[in-house]
Write a protein that holds these residues in place. Sequence first.
Motif, PDB file in Angstrom:
ATOM      1  N   LYS A  70       0.820  -1.215   0.000  1.00 53.10           N
ATOM      2  CA  LYS A  70       0.000   0.000   0.000  1.00 53.10           C
ATOM      3  C   LYS A  70       0.850   1.261   0.000  1.00 53.10           C
ATOM      4  N   ASP A  76      -3.135  -1.415  -3.532  1.00 56.09           N
ATOM      5  CA  ASP A  76      -4.013  -1.719  -2.405  1.00 56.09           C
ATOM      6  C   ASP A  76      -4.904  -2.908  -2.719  1.00 56.09           C
ATOM      7  N   ARG A 131      -2.311   5.831   5.125  1.00 59.94           N
ATOM      8  CA  ARG A 131      -3.753   6.072   5.048  1.00 59.94           C
ATOM      9  C   ARG A 131      -4.265   7.092   6.053  1.00 59.94           C
TER      10      ARG A 131
END
Length: 170
Positions: A70, A76, A131
């Motif tokens: 990621k 992802d 993230r």
Amino acid sequence: MTSERREPASDADERTMLEGWLDYHRRTLAWKCEGLTDAQLRTAPVAPSALSLMGLVRHMAEVERGWFRKVLVDDDPGPIYYTEEDRDGDFRTTEADTWQEAYATWQAEIEVARRNAAGFRLDEMSRGKHRRTGERFSLRWIYTHMVEEYARHNGHADLIRECIDGATGD
């Protein structure tokens, strides 16, 4: 338990050193799981924690995926064990969960991590972002973080293993 781990050479170059310590800690976690049954590997011996050796291996498969897929290469494929509803799903095991599956998944993520990292210089920044923070990270930072992540969880593995069968070792 017997160990086939080797520390990296004390005079290795930086990349070899970082990769060597990461592999050392990966092997340490595998070593802590050697010789146990699936039921023992799912055992969470320190109440009220649900932490088990199999849960740690599943968690590290997720961590390998998160940092080397990621973040590093901006790929992802989604989570393996957790969900948005159950962010700790990697730690929660059931009788249906097996060591064979958990170990194979973890090893597959390690192989992808190695391939992805091979395409980066240590000072090269990741293509993806974290993230929560939106930050990019150098491969050097990711390697250092992964050594820390494994070292911390290997401490947990030491205690869990000792509770299961009394086995100890560094």
